[in-house]
Design a protein around this motif. Structure first.
Motif, mmCIF file in Angstrom:
data_model
loop_
_atom_site.group_PDB
_atom_site.id
_atom_site.type_symbol
_atom_site.label_atom_id
_atom_site.label_comp_id
_atom_site.label_asym_id
_atom_site.label_seq_id
_atom_site.Cartn_x
_atom_site.Cartn_y
_atom_site.Cartn_z
ATOM 1 N N PRO A 1 0.837 -1.206 0.000
ATOM 2 C CA PRO A 1 0.000 0.000 0.000
ATOM 3 C C PRO A 1 0.870 1.254 0.000
ATOM 4 O O PRO A 1 2.044 1.216 0.374
ATOM 5 N N GLU A 2 0.283 2.363 -0.386
ATOM 6 C CA GLU A 2 1.036 3.619 -0.425
ATOM 7 C C GLU A 2 1.555 4.009 0.956
ATOM 8 O O GLU A 2 2.594 4.663 1.084
ATOM 9 N N THR A 3 0.835 3.601 1.991
ATOM 10 C CA THR A 3 1.258 3.956 3.348
ATOM 11 C C THR A 3 2.552 3.262 3.764
ATOM 12 O O THR A 3 3.164 3.635 4.767
ATOM 13 N N ALA A 4 2.966 2.249 2.999
ATOM 14 C CA ALA A 4 4.195 1.517 3.351
ATOM 15 C C ALA A 4 5.454 2.276 2.976
ATOM 16 O O ALA A 4 6.543 1.949 3.455
ATOM 17 N N TRP A 5 5.329 3.287 2.112
ATOM 18 C CA TRP A 5 6.511 3.955 1.566
ATOM 19 C C TRP A 5 6.955 5.105 2.443
ATOM 20 O O TRP A 5 6.146 5.900 2.921
ATOM 21 N N GLN A 6 8.278 5.198 2.628
ATOM 22 C CA GLN A 6 8.897 6.293 3.382
ATOM 23 C C GLN A 6 9.983 6.935 2.518
ATOM 24 O O GLN A 6 10.674 6.238 1.783
ATOM 25 N N ARG A 7 10.119 8.222 2.636
ATOM 26 C CA ARG A 7 11.141 8.922 1.851
ATOM 27 C C ARG A 7 12.401 9.095 2.704
ATOM 28 O O ARG A 7 12.337 9.609 3.820
ATOM 29 N N HIS A 8 13.534 8.638 2.170
ATOM 30 C CA HIS A 8 14.802 8.755 2.888
ATOM 31 C C HIS A 8 15.906 9.174 1.931
ATOM 32 O O HIS A 8 15.981 8.679 0.799
ATOM 33 N N ALA A 9 16.775 10.080 2.397
ATOM 34 C CA ALA A 9 17.986 10.445 1.659
ATOM 35 C C ALA A 9 19.078 9.466 2.055
ATOM 36 O O ALA A 9 19.244 9.160 3.247
#
Length: 317
Positions: A180-188
């Motif tokens: 699901p879209e909620t599983a994604w996290q943005r990381h540098a």
């Protein structure tokens, strides 16, 4: 003619890098690079895929081990890939000076494992191992790293089979597609030529048969990376680490460290002559490559010292 041991020089290289950059959280990175060649006499040469050229070319391929941490990144080992056409031709190997013990076919992942074994046996401080799908797709090195209780984040192809929710086989691309879209996290995950390299990341716990309490303290995950602007562009990783220490951000940053070896290849070729040689025989190749890596390591260490000097109270600004 100069006589010296390239393997002893390699140990000097490793000791120098560890003394200058050693860090318990360092990442050991495995990867290969190509050396374009003409003719058929240079040891290990054949028409094969070269990542340097991005296509099949007449070339040699070397597998390398890089040590990367917050202090910098430098190479600590190297191995020449010897194709089957060479292994199957003893006279050709003898003419090129290939030692008897090296005249057997070894895949690139097998060469990488040998270098990792040397580093771990020598007590090189490190927290992680990473590499691209050439190395992640081979289950034998992955199982060996697990047996050593050595955490890793290794890339795999989208069709890699894994166990999920019990001993049921799934392809990693299919698991990623169902997230699901909620599983994604943005990381540098590090600095690039155009700023921070930022991606979206997700992870899924994988199932493994773990009978003992100690085994259950370790986790296996599928880690997925996707492009922030082109979400259809994805990369997949198999991760193994202590459950208490694993976070998605941490695993993502380990995966992102793989770019350090690409930067190292570029610097070593441009400034240290890594690919500027005309030698044909096995001993000469290893001598040249080892000296080039020593020069590269010196540049990395001097750069670190210069930065530390600039940041110290008495340094220049």
């Amino acid at each position: 003619m100069a006589r010296w041991d390239a393997e002893a020089a390699r140990e000097v290289l490793r000791a120098y890098v560890v003394e200058a950059l050693g860090d318990a959280e360092a990442v050991l990175i495995v990867d290969e690079t190509g050396f374009l060649k003409k003719g058929t006499h240079s040891v290990g040469v054949q028409r094969q895929y070269s990542g340097t050229a991005g296509r099949v070319e007449n070339s040699q391929v070397g597998v390398f081990l890089c040590y990367a941490c917050r202090h910098g990144a430098a190479f600590i080992d190297r191995a020449l890939y010897l194709p089957k056409c060479w292994v199957n031709d003893p006279a050709r190997c003898a003419e090129a000076g290939v030692p008897e013990q090296a005249r057997r076919f070894q895949t690139k992942p097998a060469l990488a494992r040998t270098m990792l074994e040397r580093a771990l046996d020598a007590g090189v401080p490190c927290g992680w191992v990473t590499g691209d799908a050439v190395y992640g797709k081979d289950r034998k090195p992955r199982l060996w790293l697990e047996a050593c209780q050595q955490p890793f984040v290794l890339a795999v192809a989208g069709n890699e089979p894994v166990w999920f929710d019990g001993p049921q086989t799934h392809r990693v691309a299919a698991l990623a597609k169902a997230l699901p879209e909620t599983a994604w996290q943005r990381h540098a995950v590090g600095a690039g030529s155009k700023g921070a390299r930022t991606f979206e990341w997700a992870w899924v716990p994988l199932w493994r048969l773990q009978l003992s309490a100690e085994e259950r303290t370790w986790g296996h995950w599928l880690v997925v990376r996707r492009n922030c602007n082109r979400p259809e562009e994805r990369a997949y990783y198999i991760a193994f680490a202590p459950r208490a220490e694993a976070t998605l951000e941490r695993l993502a940053k380990v995966a992102g460290q793989r770019w350090a070896i690409e930067v190292g290849f570029e610097l070593a070729k441009q400034q240290c002559g890594l690919d500027e040689y005309e030698v044909r025989r096995w001993p000469a190749w290893h001598r040249h490559i080892t000296l080039a890596l020593l020069a590269h390591a010196c540049l990395v260490v001097l750069q670190r010292r210069a930065k530390k000097g600039a940041l110290s109270p008495g340094g220049s600004h």
